[in-house]
Motif scaffolding. Structure first.
Motif, PDB file in Angstrom:
ATOM      1  N   UNK A 247      -6.150 -53.185 -98.398  1.00  0.00           N
ATOM      2  CA  UNK A 247      -5.802 -52.942 -99.200  1.00  0.00           C
ATOM      3  C   UNK A 247      -6.763 -52.104-100.477  1.00  0.00           C
ATOM      4  N   UNK A 248      -7.125 -51.431-100.713  1.00  0.00           N
ATOM      5  CA  UNK A 248      -8.129 -50.874-101.627  1.00  0.00           C
ATOM      6  C   UNK A 248      -7.555 -51.257-103.083  1.00  0.00           C
ATOM      7  N   UNK A 249      -6.556 -51.510-103.201  1.00  0.00           N
ATOM      8  CA  UNK A 249      -6.235 -52.137-104.539  1.00  0.00           C
ATOM      9  C   UNK A 249      -5.781 -53.517-104.444  1.00  0.00           C
ATOM     10  N   UNK A 250      -6.247 -54.146-104.040  1.00  0.00           N
ATOM     11  CA  UNK A 250      -6.816 -55.921-103.805  1.00  0.00           C
ATOM     12  C   UNK A 250      -5.663 -56.399-102.707  1.00  0.00           C
ATOM     13  N   UNK A 251      -5.108 -56.078-102.381  1.00  0.00           N
ATOM     14  CA  UNK A 251      -3.923 -57.019-101.944  1.00  0.00           C
ATOM     15  C   UNK A 251      -3.960 -57.085-100.123  1.00  0.00           C
ATOM     16  N   UNK A 252      -4.114 -58.361 -99.987  1.00  0.00           N
ATOM     17  CA  UNK A 252      -4.095 -58.757 -98.285  1.00  0.00           C
ATOM     18  C   UNK A 252      -2.569 -58.994 -97.401  1.00  0.00           C
ATOM     19  N   UNK A 253      -2.525 -58.328 -96.613  1.00  0.00           N
ATOM     20  CA  UNK A 253      -1.062 -57.741 -95.280  1.00  0.00           C
ATOM     21  C   UNK A 253      -1.835 -58.839 -94.565  1.00  0.00           C
ATOM     22  N   UNK A 254      -0.854 -60.183 -93.928  1.00  0.00           N
ATOM     23  CA  UNK A 254      -0.874 -60.580 -93.096  1.00  0.00           C
ATOM     24  C   UNK A 254      -0.424 -59.942 -91.208  1.00  0.00           C
ATOM     25  N   UNK A 255      -0.901 -59.604 -90.488  1.00  0.00           N
ATOM     26  CA  UNK A 255      -0.269 -58.667 -89.646  1.00  0.00           C
ATOM     27  C   UNK A 255       0.634 -59.406 -88.138  1.00  0.00           C
ATOM     28  N   UNK A 256       0.855 -59.100 -87.666  1.00  0.00           N
ATOM     29  CA  UNK A 256       1.267 -59.701 -86.441  1.00  0.00           C
ATOM     30  C   UNK A 256       2.190 -58.946 -85.174  1.00  0.00           C
ATOM     31  N   UNK A 257       1.488 -57.856 -84.193  1.00  0.00           N
ATOM     32  CA  UNK A 257       2.565 -57.054 -83.208  1.00  0.00           C
ATOM     33  C   UNK A 257       2.290 -57.553 -81.947  1.00  0.00           C
ATOM     34  N   UNK A 258       3.658 -57.631 -81.838  1.00  0.00           N
ATOM     35  CA  UNK A 258       4.516 -58.323 -79.728  1.00  0.00           C
ATOM     36  C   UNK A 258       4.647 -57.070 -79.682  1.00  0.00           C
ATOM     37  N   UNK A 259       4.719 -56.732 -78.033  1.00  0.00           N
ATOM     38  CA  UNK A 259       5.221 -55.898 -77.346  1.00  0.00           C
ATOM     39  C   UNK A 259       7.414 -56.736 -77.625  1.00  0.00           C
ATOM     40  N   UNK A 260       8.162 -55.185 -76.842  1.00  0.00           N
ATOM     41  CA  UNK A 260       9.707 -55.455 -76.986  1.00  0.00           C
ATOM     42  C   UNK A 260      10.221 -55.282 -75.559  1.00  0.00           C
ATOM     43  N   UNK A 261      10.547 -56.200 -74.512  1.00  0.00           N
ATOM     44  CA  UNK A 261      10.286 -55.972 -73.252  1.00  0.00           C
ATOM     45  C   UNK A 261      11.951 -56.177 -72.679  1.00  0.00           C
ATOM     46  N   UNK A 262      12.311 -55.370 -71.672  1.00  0.00           N
ATOM     47  CA  UNK A 262      13.988 -55.237 -71.169  1.00  0.00           C
ATOM     48  C   UNK A 262      14.024 -56.205 -70.049  1.00  0.00           C
ATOM     49  N   UNK A 263      15.215 -56.631 -69.423  1.00  0.00           N
ATOM     50  CA  UNK A 263      14.781 -57.487 -68.751  1.00  0.00           C
ATOM     51  C   UNK A 263      14.140 -57.027 -67.215  1.00  0.00           C
ATOM     52  N   UNK A 264      13.954 -55.944 -66.515  1.00  0.00           N
ATOM     53  CA  UNK A 264      12.713 -55.717 -65.520  1.00  0.00           C
ATOM     54  C   UNK A 264      11.275 -55.908 -66.201  1.00  0.00           C
ATOM     55  N   UNK A 265      11.398 -56.407 -68.041  1.00  0.00           N
ATOM     56  CA  UNK A 265       9.648 -57.125 -68.025  1.00  0.00           C
ATOM     57  C   UNK A 265       9.633 -55.278 -68.650  1.00  0.00           C
ATOM     58  N   UNK A 266       9.831 -54.407 -68.265  1.00  0.00           N
ATOM     59  CA  UNK A 266       9.323 -53.114 -69.016  1.00  0.00           C
ATOM     60  C   UNK A 266       9.344 -53.058 -70.466  1.00  0.00           C
ATOM     61  N   UNK A 267       8.525 -52.490 -70.663  1.00  0.00           N
ATOM     62  CA  UNK A 267       7.957 -52.239 -72.481  1.00  0.00           C
ATOM     63  C   UNK A 267       8.114 -51.474 -72.869  1.00  0.00           C
ATOM     64  N   UNK A 268      10.006 -51.705 -73.936  1.00  0.00           N
ATOM     65  CA  UNK A 268      10.466 -50.569 -74.579  1.00  0.00           C
ATOM     66  C   UNK A 268       9.083 -49.853 -75.893  1.00  0.00           C
ATOM     67  N   UNK A 269       9.229 -50.767 -76.553  1.00  0.00           N
ATOM     68  CA  UNK A 269       9.282 -50.903 -77.882  1.00  0.00           C
ATOM     69  C   UNK A 269       7.948 -51.867 -78.761  1.00  0.00           C
ATOM     70  N   UNK A 270       7.163 -51.715 -79.617  1.00  0.00           N
ATOM     71  CA  UNK A 270       6.400 -52.300 -80.251  1.00  0.00           C
ATOM     72  C   UNK A 270       6.689 -53.273 -81.607  1.00  0.00           C
ATOM     73  N   UNK A 271       6.899 -54.444 -82.329  1.00  0.00           N
ATOM     74  CA  UNK A 271       7.432 -54.648 -83.149  1.00  0.00           C
ATOM     75  C   UNK A 271       6.052 -55.488 -83.841  1.00  0.00           C
ATOM     76  N   UNK A 272       6.757 -55.171 -85.255  1.00  0.00           N
ATOM     77  CA  UNK A 272       5.369 -55.547 -86.472  1.00  0.00           C
ATOM     78  C   UNK A 272       5.691 -56.231 -87.633  1.00  0.00           C
ATOM     79  N   UNK A 273       5.604 -57.443 -87.994  1.00  0.00           N
ATOM     80  CA  UNK A 273       5.957 -57.846 -88.624  1.00  0.00           C
ATOM     81  C   UNK A 273       4.861 -58.207 -89.691  1.00  0.00           C
ATOM     82  N   UNK A 274       5.025 -57.694 -91.460  1.00  0.00           N
ATOM     83  CA  UNK A 274       4.093 -57.022 -92.276  1.00  0.00           C
ATOM     84  C   UNK A 274       4.213 -58.732 -93.693  1.00  0.00           C
TER      85      UNK A 274
END
Length: 727
Positions: free
Chosen positions: A395-422
């Motif tokens: 970030x401009x203010x000097x902070x640093x965020x680690x970032x992990x993102x992964x898709x969320x799937x239902x039983x049939x394998x269809x991607x319903x959403x994406x979840x991200x952790x900061x």
């Protein structure tokens, strides 16, 4: 009917109608055909037919018929006949209520369609009487004769119209009653055997009817339910609200999704979702209600369990050290985010409430140190929903965020959403930076020891480059000097004989004119030949030949003078004022034969007469190279080159452009265009020095040479030089 009076006919009609009214609905068709037979025998015809018209008044069908003994039935040919097929027939029935045709063969022209149809059926005469309502035919009875022609009397027609009208009315009523009975039986069976519970209540909420599934679920007998007030089977709380809610249901006329907790005979409370409709009579009085109930007890229990699980997850979500964001797969809507995520990014409340992921990303872009990379990375995740990614965001203010993102799937394998952790890893990064700082200090000491060596290497390299540049300039100067010497010699050798031509042309014109005067006085002048040409032909073509020789000699003189100018080596330290327009015209003259050979169209768009302080020969060489390249790029016959020359007032420059509609260049070719020895014309003998030399000359004259191109479409070469000051 000749010997039958009205009283006898009326008695007969009353008799058969009384019999018809006693017919059981299950035997309706047999009863109709029995009446038709009795009517046919009484009237004395070969056949009697009952036709009914559908509700849309588009199809008429022979529902029942009677044929005399020995007359073949014709019912199969009389099914679902389009009303539009018989316009004359239907018009007459609407107008008169009957059609009397003693002779089918003499029907008028406008009844041609009906005539052909009746003749195909073998009918000689007929009488049709109808039942009409609001200028529409509901049905009609046809009496026909196929063995001999018959003519009905007016009084017979009147009696038959009365009989048919009453009969058709009774038939329609009976058919409606039969249809209603069938529907009621079907609905009764449907409701009783329906897989969902059903009940019918009167206007006071008393139970009128329940089906088998209703009884099965609640465990009561039908006798225990029917006649009872429905509120008695509800829980105590629901029983108090039932009268008011049921009153609203009756007023609205229908209801959907009313939830009633009903106590079964076993004491278990079963939750029903009710969907119903109110049935009223013609005066609007409530008769009863039809209600389908759906057992949603399991759904309610599942909802309660889900609510508990949701609250548990919400608690875990809000207590997490990580900022958590859940968005839809296409990246348009925020489904969920915790307070930690909001605080880390400082998101305003209105953006969080709106749930617009795009607006939140725009807000975040303003905070990151590299917004372009941030934007590209977000677009990549949206276009690749199956991607997993782990990275860091600064970030401009000097902070640093680690970032992990992964898709969320239902039983049939269809991607319903994406979840991200900061996670804020600024402190960890600072500790790492301290270690890196110590490492850099050590590396700096090593670097300082090698610095002098690097400077020496850089100086040697610079000296090498300067020497190569001097060698290139010396080579080019020698080439230009040789070219100048050659041009001056060639110009001198051509100039002398060409001067004789220019000098002698006027003398040749005078000689020719004097000869004309001498020969024109001769009587046989037209028979005289010169060089195999007749006198008249000599008169016609010789002036043109002399003009062509004169023009060619003048052009040679112009080119020779230009070669002398071109061979003159001006001192770059003392530039002259050069007209770009003039040099462009000179370049076109040099290339005129190539332009004519390829039949290329050249358009000049010169604004004013821009001039620059430069070496005339160098500028002209550059223009010749640019125009020649465009000539080689365009195709024959449909090639076009546009030359543009104008002042750029804002930059105080002169801009000269060469635009062509040729083949264009690929990006890789465009990047290497001015490299020495790079060429795309090896097969044509290209050496790759033309544009390199032009680029070098323009650079020496403190100018700029740029190229833009679209592959397969066009190329634009732009020469920009500082213009001469205004005197």
């Amino acid at each position: 009917m000749e010997n039958k009076d009205m009283n006898e006919f009326a008695s007969f009609i009353n008799s058969i109608l009384d019999d018809f009214n006693m017919v059981n609905l299950s035997d309706l068709d047999q009863g109709i055909e029995r009446v038709l037979g009795e009517l046919g025998n009484f009237v004395g015809v070969d056949g009697v037919y009952l036709f009914l018209v559908d509700e849309k008044r588009q199809i008429m069908t022979n529902t029942n018929q009677w044929r005399a003994a020995g007359i073949a039935p014709r019912k199969d040919n009389l099914q679902e006949l389009p009303v539009a097929m018989f316009p004359w027939w239907m018009g007459k029935l609407v107008e008169n209520g009957h059609i009397h045709i003693p002779q089918v063969a003499v029907l008028p022209t406008e009844a041609l369609s009906e005539k052909r149809f009746l003749q195909d059926q073998g009918i000689c005469s007929l009488l049709a009487v109808s039942l009409n309502k609001n200028d529409h035919v509901l049905g009609f009875v046809v009496f026909d004769a196929v063995t001999e022609e018959v003519q009905w009397q007016e009084k017979d027609i009147i009696l038959l119209k009365i009989a048919a009208s009453v009969f058709i009315s009774n038939v329609l009523r009976s058919r409606r009653e039969k249809k209603q009975a069938i529907l009621e039986n079907k609905f009764s069976l449907l409701y009783n055997e329906a897989p969902l519970p059903y009940h019918s209540l009167d206007s006071n909420g008393n139970i009128l009817f329940v089906n088998n599934e209703y009884v099965k679920i609640l465990g009561y007998e039908k006798d225990e339910l029917i006649g009872s007030w429905f509120g008695d089977f509800l829980t105590a709380e629901a029983r108090e609200t039932f009268p008011a809610i049921y009153k609203q249901f009756l007023a609205a006329g229908e209801a959907s999704g009313i939830v009633w907790p009903v106590v079964a005979k076993s004491g278990v409370t079963i939750v029903f979702s009710l969907h119903g409709k109110v049935i009223c009579d013609s005066n609007g009085k409530v008769l009863h209600t039809h209600c389908i109930l759906q057992n949603i007890s399991e759904q309610k229990r599942a909802e309660a369990k889900l609510e508990f699980t949701t609250k548990l997850l919400e608690t875990q979500l809000e207590s997490s050290l990580d900022g958590i964001l859940v968005i839809t797969g296409e990246g348009k809507k925020i489904l969920l985010c915790n307070q930690r995520f909001i605080d880390m990014w400082g998101l305003p409340a209105h953006l969080v409430e709106a749930g617009d992921d795009e607006q939140c990303r725009l807000f975040a872009e303003k905070q990151v140190a590299d917004p372009i990379f941030f934007k590209k990375q977000a677009a990549m995740l949206i276009s690749n929903p199956e991607m997993h990614i782990q990275d860091e965001i600064v970030l401009r203010d000097g902070r640093v965020f680690s970032f992990f993102s992964s898709p969320l799937t239902v039983n049939n394998g269809k991607i319903e959403a994406r979840i991200s952790f900061f996670r804020d890893v600024t402190k960890e990064k600072k500790a790492t930076e301290i270690l890196q700082s110590h490492k850099r200090k050590l590396e700096k000491k090593v670097f300082e020891k090698n610095q002098n060596l690097q400077k020496t290497i850089a100086a040697l390299h610079q000296e090498f480059l300067e020497r190569k540049e001097l060698e290139a300039k010396a080579l080019r100067s020698a080439q230009l000097s040789a070219l100048g010497t050659l041009s001056a010699g060639v110009a001198h050798e051509i100039s002398n004989p060409n001067s004789l031509i220019i000098l002698n042309i006027p003398l040749l014109r005078d000689i020719f004119n004097d000869m004309l005067q001498q020969f024109s006085s001769l009587d046989n002048a037209k028979q005289i030949q010169f060089g195999g040409l007749q006198y008249d032909e000599v008169l016609e073509i010789t002036p043109g030949l002399l003009d062509g020789i004169a023009q060619g000699a003048e052009r040679i003189d112009f080119i020779v003078r230009h070669l002398r100018d071109f061979s003159r080596q001006d001192d770059d330290d003392f530039p002259v004022t050069v007209s770009i327009n003039k040099l462009a015209d000179n370049a076109l003259l040099f290339l005129s034969s190539l332009l004519k050979k390829k039949r290329i169209k050249v358009t000049k768009k010169f604004t004013g007469n821009p001039s620059v302080p430069a070496n005339e020969a160098k500028v002209e060489q550059v223009l010749i190279n640019l125009i020649k390249n465009s000539i080689e790029a365009v195709s024959d016959s449909d090639g076009e080159i546009v030359l543009v020359c104008q002042n750029d007032e804002g930059q105080h420059d002169v801009v000269f452009e060469v635009r062509d509609n040729g083949c264009g260049m690929a990006p890789g070719t465009l990047e290497r265009l001015c490299e020495p020895f790079f060429t795309t014309k090896q097969k044509e003998g290209g050496c790759g020095l033309g544009l390199w030399s032009s680029y070098s000359l323009v650079k020496e004259m403190k100018g700029e040479l740029l190229f833009t191109s679209t592959e397969g479409e066009e190329t634009v070469a732009s020469l920009r030089m500082k213009r001469s000051p205004v005197k």
